[in-house]
Scaffold this motif. Sequence first.
Motif, PDB file in Angstrom:
ATOM      1  N   GLN A  72       0.855  -1.196   0.000  1.00 23.97           N
ATOM      2  CA  GLN A  72       0.000   0.000   0.000  1.00 23.97           C
ATOM      3  C   GLN A  72       0.894   1.251   0.000  1.00 23.97           C
ATOM      4  O   GLN A  72       0.647   2.208  -0.748  1.00 23.97           O
ATOM      5  CB  GLN A  72      -0.902   0.009   1.233  1.00 23.97           C
ATOM      6  N   TYR A  73       1.961   1.204   0.787  1.00 27.20           N
ATOM      7  CA  TYR A  73       2.895   2.340   0.841  1.00 27.20           C
ATOM      8  C   TYR A  73       3.534   2.549  -0.534  1.00 27.20           C
ATOM      9  O   TYR A  73       3.587   3.664  -1.055  1.00 27.20           O
ATOM     10  CB  TYR A  73       3.974   2.062   1.898  1.00 27.20           C
ATOM     11  N   ARG A  75       2.309   1.584  -3.468  1.00 23.95           N
ATOM     12  CA  ARG A  75       1.280   2.059  -4.405  1.00 23.95           C
ATOM     13  C   ARG A  75       1.127   3.574  -4.277  1.00 23.95           C
ATOM     14  O   ARG A  75       0.991   4.297  -5.268  1.00 23.95           O
ATOM     15  CB  ARG A  75      -0.056   1.339  -4.153  1.00 23.95           C
ATOM     16  N   GLY A  76       1.202   4.082  -3.024  1.00 22.65           N
ATOM     17  CA  GLY A  76       1.136   5.527  -2.816  1.00 22.65           C
ATOM     18  C   GLY A  76       2.304   6.240  -3.468  1.00 22.65           C
ATOM     19  O   GLY A  76       2.113   7.282  -4.115  1.00 22.65           O
ATOM     20  N   ARG A  79       1.787   6.275  -7.204  1.00 16.68           N
ATOM     21  CA  ARG A  79       0.695   7.193  -7.590  1.00 16.68           C
ATOM     22  C   ARG A  79       1.187   8.647  -7.584  1.00 16.68           C
ATOM     23  O   ARG A  79       0.836   9.447  -8.436  1.00 16.68           O
ATOM     24  CB  ARG A  79      -0.471   7.059  -6.599  1.00 16.68           C
ATOM     25  N   GLU A  80       2.042   8.981  -6.600  1.00 21.22           N
ATOM     26  CA  GLU A  80       2.547  10.366  -6.484  1.00 21.22           C
ATOM     27  C   GLU A  80       3.695  10.626  -7.460  1.00 21.22           C
ATOM     28  O   GLU A  80       3.994  11.765  -7.776  1.00 21.22           O
ATOM     29  CB  GLU A  80       3.051  10.614  -5.048  1.00 21.22           C
ATOM     30  N   TRP A 127      -0.534  -2.474  -9.548  1.00 22.68           N
ATOM     31  CA  TRP A 127      -1.954  -2.060  -9.615  1.00 22.68           C
ATOM     32  C   TRP A 127      -2.873  -3.229  -9.909  1.00 22.68           C
ATOM     33  O   TRP A 127      -4.081  -3.064 -10.051  1.00 22.68           O
ATOM     34  CB  TRP A 127      -2.137  -0.967 -10.675  1.00 22.68           C
ATOM     35  N   HIS A 143      -6.992   3.306  -3.669  1.00 20.45           N
ATOM     36  CA  HIS A 143      -5.921   3.748  -2.778  1.00 20.45           C
ATOM     37  C   HIS A 143      -6.415   4.867  -1.871  1.00 20.45           C
ATOM     38  O   HIS A 143      -6.952   5.855  -2.378  1.00 20.45           O
ATOM     39  CB  HIS A 143      -4.724   4.277  -3.587  1.00 20.45           C
ATOM     40  N   PRO A 144      -6.321   4.711  -0.547  1.00 21.93           N
ATOM     41  CA  PRO A 144      -5.900   3.481   0.106  1.00 21.93           C
ATOM     42  C   PRO A 144      -7.056   2.494   0.211  1.00 21.93           C
ATOM     43  O   PRO A 144      -8.223   2.895   0.170  1.00 21.93           O
ATOM     44  CB  PRO A 144      -5.454   3.947   1.487  1.00 21.93           C
TER      45      PRO A 144
END
Length: 246
Positions: A72-73, A75-76, A79-80, A127, A143-144
Amino acid sequence: MKNGMNDPAGRTAERLRAAHRVLALTGAGISAESGIPTFRGKEGWWRKEDPTRLATQAAFDRDPAYVWEWYQYRRGLVREAEPNPGHQALADLERAGKEVLVATQNVDDLHERAGSRNVAHIHGSIWRVRCERCRRESHDPTHPFPTLPPRCQHCQGLLRPAVVWFGEMLAHEPIIRIENFISGGVDVALVIGTEAVFGYIQGFAMAARRAGALLVEVNPGQTPLSDAADVRLQGPAGAVLPRLVG
Ligand code: APR
């Protein structure tokens, strides 16, 4: 003005201009300048974390929520992140009308977001998720996630990241795509930002060379492929690649 023939970057740029078919084998290094950590570099994931506690089926079976916290971290971060000039340069080769296959070990989508349309993800995509019970696989950009580990909407089974973990078999589809591309002939093979620790990566690079490619390594460091490369361009992909494609 440097003479292209005795200037490795100039020689490579000339071969790329004349090339019809280009294979780009990429690793974590091409996304480093987008702010995504590599794995084995000094700031890399495997310097701080134990891969067997995060990137194996056994780790997931032991504590799925813990493994998902890491994904999850990441994926963040993805995304950024934004594609950098290295990703853009490879997409520019396609936009120039060349047949390009980007064969990436990366699970991020920065090649696609830069505009590359022919991308084979050897280690899957961050993803995509796969249900441990019904095996359904899908693109899931949530997300999240409201809760970790996320569950399958069809059978409530545990979802896992649809990426290749240590000790797991590679999916056939990307491998077949890469082998088929190479069998059609390759004019230039760019090996970018990878430590090339896996034999299949070295195998693809050498097969491309046998298929006619000029083998070019773009990496600030030395790797097991460096001695086999026809050209070594020692620098960051975001600075080197635009000079080859411009
Ligand atoms: N430009 C180009 N190369 C770079 C840059 C940069 N800006 N920064 C670092 N590099 C190089 C490093 O010198 C190193 O050779 O990128 C490479 C990164 O190596 P790794 O961290 O080992 O990443 P990678 O080769 O992609 O790892 C392969 O191992 O852990 C698994 O599944 C994971 O896909 C990953 C696989």
